[in-house]
Design a protein around this motif. Structure first.
Motif, PDB file in Angstrom:
ATOM      1  N   GLN A   1       1.150   9.429  12.041  1.00  0.00           N
ATOM      2  CA  GLN A   1       2.108   9.936  13.009  1.00  0.00           C
ATOM      3  C   GLN A   1       2.647   8.760  13.816  1.00  0.00           C
ATOM      4  OE1 GLN A   1       0.239  13.206  15.247  1.00  0.00           O
ATOM      5  NE2 GLN A   1      -1.358  13.187  13.694  1.00  0.00           N
ATOM      6  N   LEU A   2       3.937   8.519  13.708  1.00  0.00           N
ATOM      7  CA  LEU A   2       4.549   7.423  14.434  1.00  0.00           C
ATOM      8  C   LEU A   2       5.050   7.918  15.791  1.00  0.00           C
ATOM      9  CD1 LEU A   2       6.661   5.599  11.694  1.00  0.00           C
ATOM     10  CD2 LEU A   2       4.291   5.219  12.371  1.00  0.00           C
ATOM     11  N   PRO A   3       4.755   7.201  16.874  1.00  0.00           N
ATOM     12  CA  PRO A   3       5.294   7.590  18.181  1.00  0.00           C
ATOM     13  C   PRO A   3       6.818   7.504  18.183  1.00  0.00           C
ATOM     14  CG  PRO A   3       3.523   5.957  18.405  1.00  0.00           C
ATOM     15  CD  PRO A   3       3.874   6.022  16.952  1.00  0.00           C
ATOM     16  N   VAL A   4       7.432   8.273  19.057  1.00  0.00           N
ATOM     17  CA  VAL A   4       8.879   8.234  19.194  1.00  0.00           C
ATOM     18  C   VAL A   4       9.310   6.812  19.553  1.00  0.00           C
ATOM     19  CG1 VAL A   4      10.849   9.090  20.514  1.00  0.00           C
ATOM     20  CG2 VAL A   4       9.020  10.656  19.847  1.00  0.00           C
ATOM     21  N   GLY A   5      10.277   6.291  18.823  1.00  0.00           N
ATOM     22  CA  GLY A   5      10.763   4.933  19.067  1.00  0.00           C
ATOM     23  C   GLY A   5      10.140   3.888  18.169  1.00  0.00           C
ATOM     24  N   GLU A   6       9.036   4.221  17.496  1.00  0.00           N
ATOM     25  CA  GLU A   6       8.399   3.271  16.580  1.00  0.00           C
ATOM     26  C   GLU A   6       8.880   3.557  15.155  1.00  0.00           C
ATOM     27  OE1 GLU A   6       3.923   2.187  15.000  1.00  0.00           O
ATOM     28  OE2 GLU A   6       4.196   2.706  17.110  1.00  0.00           O
ATOM     29  N   GLU A   7       9.091   2.487  14.381  1.00  0.00           N
ATOM     30  CA  GLU A   7       9.636   2.653  13.034  1.00  0.00           C
ATOM     31  C   GLU A   7       8.926   1.772  12.027  1.00  0.00           C
ATOM     32  OE1 GLU A   7      13.765   1.703  13.171  1.00  0.00           O
ATOM     33  OE2 GLU A   7      14.340   3.565  14.206  1.00  0.00           O
ATOM     34  N   ASN A   8       8.848   2.253  10.800  1.00  0.00           N
ATOM     35  CA  ASN A   8       8.596   1.442   9.634  1.00  0.00           C
ATOM     36  C   ASN A   8       9.952   1.305   8.943  1.00  0.00           C
ATOM     37  OD1 ASN A   8       7.403   0.370   7.095  1.00  0.00           O
ATOM     38  ND2 ASN A   8       5.480   1.086   7.986  1.00  0.00           N
ATOM     39  N   HIS A   9      10.002   0.758   7.751  1.00  0.00           N
ATOM     40  CA  HIS A   9      11.263   0.682   7.025  1.00  0.00           C
ATOM     41  C   HIS A   9      11.018   0.956   5.549  1.00  0.00           C
ATOM     42  CE1 HIS A   9      12.414  -1.532  10.705  1.00  0.00           C
ATOM     43  NE2 HIS A   9      13.575  -0.936  10.500  1.00  0.00           N
ATOM     44  N   LEU A  10      12.083   1.314   4.855  1.00  0.00           N
ATOM     45  CA  LEU A  10      11.993   1.659   3.448  1.00  0.00           C
ATOM     46  C   LEU A  10      12.575   0.541   2.590  1.00  0.00           C
ATOM     47  CD1 LEU A  10      13.161   5.385   3.631  1.00  0.00           C
ATOM     48  CD2 LEU A  10      10.828   4.501   3.622  1.00  0.00           C
ATOM     49  N   THR A  11      11.852   0.230   1.523  1.00  0.00           N
ATOM     50  CA  THR A  11      12.326  -0.714   0.515  1.00  0.00           C
ATOM     51  C   THR A  11      12.578   0.070  -0.758  1.00  0.00           C
ATOM     52  OG1 THR A  11      11.032  -2.515   1.486  1.00  0.00           O
ATOM     53  CG2 THR A  11      11.783  -2.797  -0.791  1.00  0.00           C
ATOM     54  N   PHE A  12      13.802   0.009  -1.273  1.00  0.00           N
ATOM     55  CA  PHE A  12      14.190   0.848  -2.403  1.00  0.00           C
ATOM     56  C   PHE A  12      14.079   0.101  -3.717  1.00  0.00           C
ATOM     57  CE2 PHE A  12      15.985   2.906   1.224  1.00  0.00           C
ATOM     58  CZ  PHE A  12      15.845   4.257   0.944  1.00  0.00           C
TER      59      PHE A  12
ATOM     60  N   ARG B   1      10.566   7.101  10.143  1.00  0.00           N
ATOM     61  CA  ARG B   1      10.293   7.525  11.508  1.00  0.00           C
ATOM     62  C   ARG B   1       9.374   8.734  11.551  1.00  0.00           C
ATOM     63  NH1 ARG B   1      16.592   7.454  13.699  1.00  0.00           N
ATOM     64  NH2 ARG B   1      16.771   5.192  13.990  1.00  0.00           N
ATOM     65  N   LEU B   2       8.683   8.861  12.644  1.00  0.00           N
ATOM     66  CA  LEU B   2       7.973  10.084  13.047  1.00  0.00           C
ATOM     67  C   LEU B   2       6.744  10.408  12.207  1.00  0.00           C
ATOM     68  CD1 LEU B   2       8.497  12.270  15.242  1.00  0.00           C
ATOM     69  CD2 LEU B   2       9.473  13.682  13.448  1.00  0.00           C
ATOM     70  N   TRP B   3       6.851  10.270  10.886  1.00  0.00           N
ATOM     71  CA  TRP B   3       5.796  10.751   9.991  1.00  0.00           C
ATOM     72  C   TRP B   3       5.840   9.922   8.715  1.00  0.00           C
ATOM     73  CZ3 TRP B   3       3.792  16.185  10.355  1.00  0.00           C
ATOM     74  CH2 TRP B   3       2.928  16.518   9.313  1.00  0.00           C
ATOM     75  N   CYS B   4       4.705   9.393   8.296  1.00  0.00           N
ATOM     76  CA  CYS B   4       4.644   8.621   7.050  1.00  0.00           C
ATOM     77  C   CYS B   4       3.478   9.130   6.213  1.00  0.00           C
ATOM     78  CB  CYS B   4       4.463   7.126   7.328  1.00  0.00           C
ATOM     79  SG  CYS B   4       5.860   6.349   8.160  1.00  0.00           S
ATOM     80  N   ASP B   5       3.790   9.747   5.084  1.00  0.00           N
ATOM     81  CA  ASP B   5       2.754  10.209   4.156  1.00  0.00           C
ATOM     82  C   ASP B   5       2.138   9.021   3.422  1.00  0.00           C
ATOM     83  OD1 ASP B   5       2.786  12.924   4.609  1.00  0.00           O
ATOM     84  OD2 ASP B   5       4.262  13.350   3.050  1.00  0.00           O
ATOM     85  N   PHE B   6       0.840   9.086   3.212  1.00  0.00           N
ATOM     86  CA  PHE B   6       0.129   8.117   2.371  1.00  0.00           C
ATOM     87  C   PHE B   6      -0.003   8.767   0.993  1.00  0.00           C
ATOM     88  CE2 PHE B   6      -3.330   5.653   0.666  1.00  0.00           C
ATOM     89  CZ  PHE B   6      -3.134   4.386   1.195  1.00  0.00           C
ATOM     90  N   ILE B   7       0.855   8.357   0.076  1.00  0.00           N
ATOM     91  CA  ILE B   7       1.014   9.023  -1.219  1.00  0.00           C
ATOM     92  C   ILE B   7       0.222   8.304  -2.297  1.00  0.00           C
ATOM     93  CG2 ILE B   7       2.681   9.559  -3.042  1.00  0.00           C
ATOM     94  CD1 ILE B   7       4.774   9.906  -0.804  1.00  0.00           C
ATOM     95  N   GLU B   8      -0.532   9.063  -3.064  1.00  0.00           N
ATOM     96  CA  GLU B   8      -1.211   8.553  -4.254  1.00  0.00           C
ATOM     97  C   GLU B   8      -0.420   9.026  -5.461  1.00  0.00           C
ATOM     98  OE1 GLU B   8      -3.781   6.484  -6.617  1.00  0.00           O
ATOM     99  OE2 GLU B   8      -3.719   6.472  -4.420  1.00  0.00           O
ATOM    100  N   PRO B   9       0.341   8.136  -6.125  1.00  0.00           N
ATOM    101  CA  PRO B   9       1.142   8.566  -7.265  1.00  0.00           C
ATOM    102  C   PRO B   9       0.275   8.820  -8.486  1.00  0.00           C
ATOM    103  CG  PRO B   9       1.335   6.203  -6.980  1.00  0.00           C
ATOM    104  CD  PRO B   9       0.487   6.698  -5.845  1.00  0.00           C
TER     105      PRO B   9
END
Length: 223
Positions: A125-136, A149-157
């Protein structure tokens, strides 16, 4: 004019998200849905709202933002839709509880791990105003630097294709967005919330099939 795109919404799901002790108190379902709707509306793509238990066969693309409460029968409907050739785009906070508001013991998202070809092990759970970023990866079109933002799932593919990863912190390099072929269709999973530009890019890429135009860049359109 018949819409070929829909957004899934249910009152049961919204009710469940209004209960106390939610995973993230800053998450707002309607704000999340509005990101998808705005991207579709701004591109003049007709869109319906439907319940996950309905027959979805008329739609080429179905967006399913945060179906936190997902009944077993609803999960079966989504699988049937994709198996028969549809494209499903789902997000974080999906299948965390069943129709009895009980957390499953079979992995997240509940009853859909085979559909998406992945399992969500945990989430941050990311606090409001805190960010990660996406690499495509690949050729997903990006008009901006897209934050997580806000929520980052830890995904096991498992056997899904990774479309984007997180850029930093302890989950750097872990999947943030995936795609999985299931039957004749595709299931896309987005493990975080971003800004409006991300959803604009997403719809520009895969939403074209709703207007019968093939998306040659990322192959989300119809053949």
């Amino acid at each position: 004019m018949r819409a070929e795109t829909c957004i899934l919404y249910s009152h049961d799901n919204e009710w469940a998200l209004q209960q106390p002790n939610q995973p993230n108190k800053f998450f707002n379902l309607r704000d999340h849905i509005l990101l998808f709707y705005t991207a579709l509306h701004d591109r003049n793509i007709a869109v319906d709202f439907a319940r996950p238990a309905e027959d979805l066969s008329q739609y080429k693309i179905v967006f399913a933002p945060s179906l936190h409460l997902l009944a077993g029968g609803e999960a079966d409907r989504l699988k049937l839709y994709v198996q028969n050739g549809g494209t499903l785009v789902a997000t974080f906070n999906t299948g965390l509880v069943d129709e009895h508001n009980m957390a499953p013991d079979t992995g997240y998202p509940h009853d859909l791990t085979d559909l998406f070809g992945l399992e969500v092990l945990e989430f941050d759970q990311l606090p409001v105003g805190e960010e990660n970023h996406l690499t495509f990866k690949g050729t997903f079109p990006t008009s901006h630097l897209h934050p997580a933002r806000l929520w980052c799932d830890f995904i096991e593919p498992n056997d899904c294709q990774i479309l984007a990863t997180y850029a930093k912190d302890f989950y750097a390099g872990r999947p943030a967005m995936t795609m999985h072929a299931y039957g004749l269709g595709k299931a896309i999973y987005i493990g975080t919330q971003s800004h409006q530009h991300f959803y604009n890019d997403l719809v520009s890429c895969c939403g074209k099939s709703a207007t019968s135009i093939r998306c040659s860049k990322c192959r989300y359109g119809r053949g």
